[in-house]
Write an enzyme that holds these catalytic residues in place. Structure first.
Site, PDB file in Angstrom:
ATOM      1  N   CYS A 182       2.914   2.050   3.283  1.00 42.36           N
ATOM      2  CA  CYS A 182       4.147   1.271   3.399  1.00 42.36           C
ATOM      3  C   CYS A 182       5.192   1.798   2.415  1.00 42.36           C
ATOM      4  O   CYS A 182       6.366   1.948   2.750  1.00 42.36           O
ATOM      5  CB  CYS A 182       3.874  -0.211   3.114  1.00 42.36           C
ATOM      6  SG  CYS A 182       2.998  -1.032   4.464  1.00 42.36           S
ATOM      7  N   GLU A 217      24.517 -25.626   5.838  1.00 38.42           N
ATOM      8  CA  GLU A 217      24.584 -25.202   7.239  1.00 38.42           C
ATOM      9  C   GLU A 217      25.713 -24.190   7.431  1.00 38.42           C
ATOM     10  O   GLU A 217      25.587 -23.227   8.180  1.00 38.42           O
ATOM     11  CB  GLU A 217      24.846 -26.414   8.153  1.00 38.42           C
ATOM     12  CG  GLU A 217      23.777 -27.502   8.103  1.00 38.42           C
ATOM     13  CD  GLU A 217      24.163 -28.611   7.129  1.00 38.42           C
ATOM     14  OE1 GLU A 217      24.630 -28.289   6.008  1.00 38.42           O
ATOM     15  OE2 GLU A 217      24.012 -29.788   7.490  1.00 38.42           O
ATOM     16  N   CYS A 237       0.834  -1.200   0.000  1.00 38.64           N
ATOM     17  CA  CYS A 237       0.000   0.000   0.000  1.00 38.64           C
ATOM     18  C   CYS A 237       0.871   1.253   0.000  1.00 38.64           C
ATOM     19  O   CYS A 237       2.076   1.181   0.266  1.00 38.64           O
ATOM     20  CB  CYS A 237      -0.926   0.000   1.213  1.00 38.64           C
ATOM     21  SG  CYS A 237      -0.106   0.481   2.737  1.00 38.64           S
ATOM     22  N   CYS A 278      26.359 -33.347   8.543  1.00 38.81           N
ATOM     23  CA  CYS A 278      27.508 -34.258   8.535  1.00 38.81           C
ATOM     24  C   CYS A 278      28.477 -33.912   9.666  1.00 38.81           C
ATOM     25  O   CYS A 278      28.305 -32.921  10.365  1.00 38.81           O
ATOM     26  CB  CYS A 278      28.232 -34.185   7.196  1.00 38.81           C
ATOM     27  SG  CYS A 278      29.167 -32.668   7.016  1.00 38.81           S
TER      28      CYS A 278
END
Lengths: 497, 497, 497
Positions: free
Chosen positions: A124, A387, A121, A413
């Protein structure tokens, strides 16, 4: 104007540029500026962020979160800073997604790229422009303040039109790029995602229990397609053109632009449907459960939230550089701040996928795994794990006093376990298919011994778990009781709820 | 050399440059790089920061804070990073304002602009130069280590001379701009500030109680002028010239520079006197009081500190881009760290004023409010509110475990309320003149319903408040018992203290 | 090819460049970009960081920390960001030093320079390259995964070779500078460091107790030389060449490069041996003890850790710009996070040495102290103290809830005391030789009166201390019981432990 398989993109200025011009945008990785182009197709950066924004719009919320007072639709938002995901957000009862970004990131928004699942909008927009963001991309369906209306004289509709006009004026008076940024998929991308989704470890686990996984996947994917299309596509083409026109996207309304636009939108929705089908909605009692008897203070997340985050990780995995296995990892933390984001107290810490080191060119590193005679030519010495990327490129510090959770599409791992443990991760949500094994020079022996981190493993719920970990299920997106019925016959007997 | 109304500036090199050369400095907003030039005059950035530094020197302190052992005078300091106020400081018993900046900001000082209310001593200067600040501007009155002395053979005076010499040597051997940076006011600025101060909502509230506000304002302004001139001007012109000479500002001692310099100093003092008169010193029991019965752990600030912060907000409002209403907002938090700043445990979080989005050119956006026939041409869709700017451009995160307070010169509207609430503000100090109303498309209906945030409203203290909110009044700057006497006749009966 | 006294450097490409080309690297200070070249020689930046990395490898650890499961050797690491030390790390049981850096700093590693005491393994390298570090420098002795082996057919050795090969491939495919960066010392540097170490205040204190300091120093220095050479040099030249070859440093194996390289390595080890000898290992009961009866919650560090940190400060002091006195200061804090660094819960906050303000040219500022007739030409008005630099250029905030400790090689003066106190330092480890005195315009009167900060002073332990401060001695690096025996005869009687 090439055929539909070519790489093409649309932006808010209505131009259609071909793949060459978009290379810089397309081929830059989330963490790695790698230009490796393996055999397997990859999701482009722009499409990845767009899909994550759509998916964030579907973040599971509690019942009362859906009772909005005004006519604003929920929207999802991905905040990207220097190719790093700074935040994954969605609207809450109190704030629009754009306002959430202002409250959460404030001055850090400067120079960021934002991906919205709906055109935000004007309120924002003015705040985001003023905060100095670099670019705002949005999904070209209905806007946050809906432009679709049965009654044209409706005062709400008049407000929506005024808001759309204000948004266009803000766009024309600012130097920020406010645009529709979609890219067409590579020729075999759809097929590739279908295959990898159907073969992902979550479904593999179900297959081990003698279920017809192909069937489960097909049904889940169809349900998703129907749900997502209803939400993210304006079915009626005339209505879609009306909306585009009101949003200042007149050039998208003419052919071949309009047809191409809708095709790209449909293709991306198909990707999302397939990826999400890889972790089916609580089928037959499957979910993420722990065997740890001592639940260390921090309790488990609701299953639908866990599934949402795991599917974020699976979306990230579609951008892997590994020619064989894509892995994605997402880290979320549970803050102490009061709620303002649609994600409640959860906030993103980091995310990543497996990739070669930043700056790696095509085939500069080995991509082999198997041949034992060439030990020095194996990829595992060079590839960065999802990771590791998620931890390295975290957008915020991991705080010891908060519950920080990693969601990863594959069992971590032995190389990653000490990093995860030392970084202060409190919970891991994953599968354990490889746990305890050594495969192609990569060993998964430490995962079982890892202490101090709670492990929530994708598995069928058995009665043992019910006491110590009975996660509450908040209102899920889909109302598909019929389907669950069919598949839960055996599961039901195990956990009557 | 234009007449006194023209825009002109002085720097430490003694040059007088006209407004064209200073445009880049003058017209850049605190948060918004806007070039809107409405009808109403605006305070230039440099003058705003200079006034804030003078005002910070007057930050109310507890009795013992005034018992310094050495002859160093208190000084105020504004730290500005990329047009954003990073800190508002003042000397404490232990540290000079410059040392406070080093301890509080450390490596963040790199590239910052500093505005001092007095030329800092050489020890502060060497540390600030070494920290890599970009520019140090100071008010050209007496220095931090006073150069004014009755006895020239005094050892303290000899020390002050040595210190001033060292400061000049540090200046000449560093690449940092150490200068006097004042700018003349626009032709109608003084009148404009007088009018807006007299009509501000704090006085309007008093007017509603049938008091002669014009009288109150006039008297308060006169008192301020007398106080501030005594403090910030060297009355005797010869003494002023002596001080300037010792500080290496010989070129300021000749005419017309000397006369211009003093005129600019007097003009700025007048502005400060008018702005401060808009929130008169505890007249007739007026102050900021809450009706919330349950005081949520964090107690109210002393009234003189509240008034100081509200006047900071009023100074900011003088730089508004809104042709009709200027609004300023300041956010302070109460830290847990032990004291080192003259502000005690209070530290600045952010500040802002209302403005068009960054990058907006002159008249690019509508500036109308009233005509109902042109709903799409109203400013309210485009203007950023002071509260929004203060939150967006905060210099630090808002911590949930600390009491964070917003001081704003106007009742927050419904657009800002959810932002304030979700950002974690714990207390608001403001007026409630518009509360519960809708004015020119802006509604103020949510303020009253706002829960979880304590509201301290400018009003006359009545006996109801005395139990739950009896803020302590620390030693105020001004000793004007006579004036208070006259005006407090009725007030006194209400709260005999 | 100049004589050994000239400034020369080696990098990983095998080139030998002369001092002119390295000026930019050599002459940039840790905090101050100063180009002052006084009479006294200074340690170059590169050599300082290299020495700190060697010293970090020797960080004292608890017994169990030495029981590694794999064959990886401990290594030390210095992380430098824009000439500022961001972290001092060493390997722990769980993580290599490079992994510690990834976990601790994550995205902050971008653009950093890293100094390792050993060539890091390929797993660390891939993560550091991917994190975007600017340069990795390492000490050219044996690698982290040892390449020295008695048995060539050993599988561990084969793994080490594969790892070294992978590291070279990562180097050649990245744009990061991975190199050996040593610089030869100025002609009189070794002698200068010997003299200043022998005359440092820690030994001066011992001298005041009628001990033959020259003897103590000489013996300690010899012990250090023997220890450090055994650890940081490959004694056998053929073995050293073998290791260099395997690490891709073939060009270092030919003369004169090989001879020069070993000479530079030996010179640096001599510096380290002398500097460390300035604070001898717990001789005759000397250590850092407090007289404060009320130990404020936070207890003292083990003596071997204190000594380690003080010697860091003494290494920094070798880079002073003060022609007479070098001072170094290091700030460490004790976090609440669980262990992952080899330093346990300790992490670096900042460090510094005394220097002229950044940007100062040669002799721009006075360097005199004594002559009373020239009061305005004394250095003390211009020189930045080590404590001030350590506080200003801190790499992280000082947290009130943590124990933050300053280690400084000289008693803090009255200019620094309020800064240290207000910054939130909880403990000071130093000498008190000047405490209570005024020397050359600098007064040290406030140190004794400083309250709220625990003072641990280098002194002989007397029975008074035993109750309130009995620091545990963890396993020290050196097994030199014989030497301790000889010197501890009297000390032992005072503190039988």
């Amino acid at each position: 104007m090439a055929a539909s398989g070519s790489r093409r993109s649309f932006d808010g200025h209505g131009s259609v540029s071909n793949s060459e011009e978009w290379r810089d945008v397309t081929d830059v990785g989330v963490q790695t500026d790698a230009r490796v182009q393996g055999l397997a197709p990859r999701l482009s950066k722009v499409n990845l962020f767009t899909l994550l924004s759509l998916w964030m719009e579907l973040f599971p919320k509690k019942e009362q979160e859906h009772r909005r007072k005004d006519a604003t639709a929920d929207s999802g938002l991905v905040v990207v800073q220097e190719c790093k995901v700074l935040g994954l957000h969605c609207s809450s009862v109190q704030l629009h997604a754009g306002q959430v970004a202002v409250v959460k990131h404030g001055p850090r928004l400067k120079g960021c790229d934002l991906y919205f699942s709906r055109k935000p909008c004007s309120t924002c927009l003015k705040m985001l422009i003023n905060a100095g963001v670099n670019r705002i991309s949005y999904w070209p369906s209905d806007a946050e303040i809906s432009l679709l209306s049965t009654d044209n004289a409706d005062s709400r509709h008049q407000d929506a039109i005024l808001d759309a006009t204000a948004a266009e004026r803000l766009k024309s008076n600012s130097r920020i790029h406010i645009c529709v940024l979609l890219q067409s998929l590579g020729s075999n991308m759809l097929q590739f995602v279908d295959e990898t989704s159907q073969n992902c470890e979550f479904l593999e686990k179900i297959a081990a229990d003698n279920l017809d996984v192909a069937d489960v996947f097909k049904q889940e994917r169809l349900n998703n397609l129907s749900d997502f299309s209803g939400r993210f596509l304006v079915e009626d083409e005339e209505q879609h053109r009306y909306v585009l026109n009101k949003m200042g996207l007149e050039n998208f309304c003419v052919e071949p632009n309009f047809g191409n636009l809708r095709q790209h939108m449909k293709d991306l929705i198909k990707i999302l449907a397939s990826v999400a089908a890889g972790v089916p909605v609580l089928q037959r009692g499957y979910g993420f459960f722990t065997r740890d008897l001592q639940v260390l203070g921090s309790s488990a997340l609701p299953q639908d939230v866990v599934r949402h985050c795991i599917i974020q990780a699976r979306l990230l995995a579609c951008r892997t550089e590994d020619p064989k296995v894509g892995v994605g990892a997402v880290i979320w933390a549970e803050g102490k701040q009061s709620q303002c984001d649609g994600t409640g107290r959860l906030y993103l810490v980091g995310c990543g996928y497996n990739a070669y080191p930043v700056g790696a060119g095509y085939a500069e590193y080995p991509q082999l795994d198997h041949r034992q005679e060439e030990r020095q030519n194996r990829k595992y010495r060079y590839i960065l794990h999802a990771e590791q990327n998620a931890l390295t490129f975290r957008s915020t510090e991991i705080k010891d006093e908060e519950n920080t959770m990693m969601f990863v599409t594959k069992c971590p791992c032995d190389e990653c376990i000490p990093l995860i443990s030392c970084a202060g991760i409190k919970q891991i949500y994953t599968t354990d298919l490889n746990s305890g094994k050594v495969r192609h020079d990569i060993s998964y022996l430490r995962f079982n011994k890892l202490s101090g981190v709670q492990k929530f493993i994708w598995q069928q719920k058995c009665s043992d778990f019910e006491e110590q970990a009975a996660p509450q299920i908040s209102t899920t997106l889909h109302q598909r009781s019929d389907n669950v019925e069919v598949l839960s016959v055996r599961g039901r007997q195990n956990h009557p709820e």
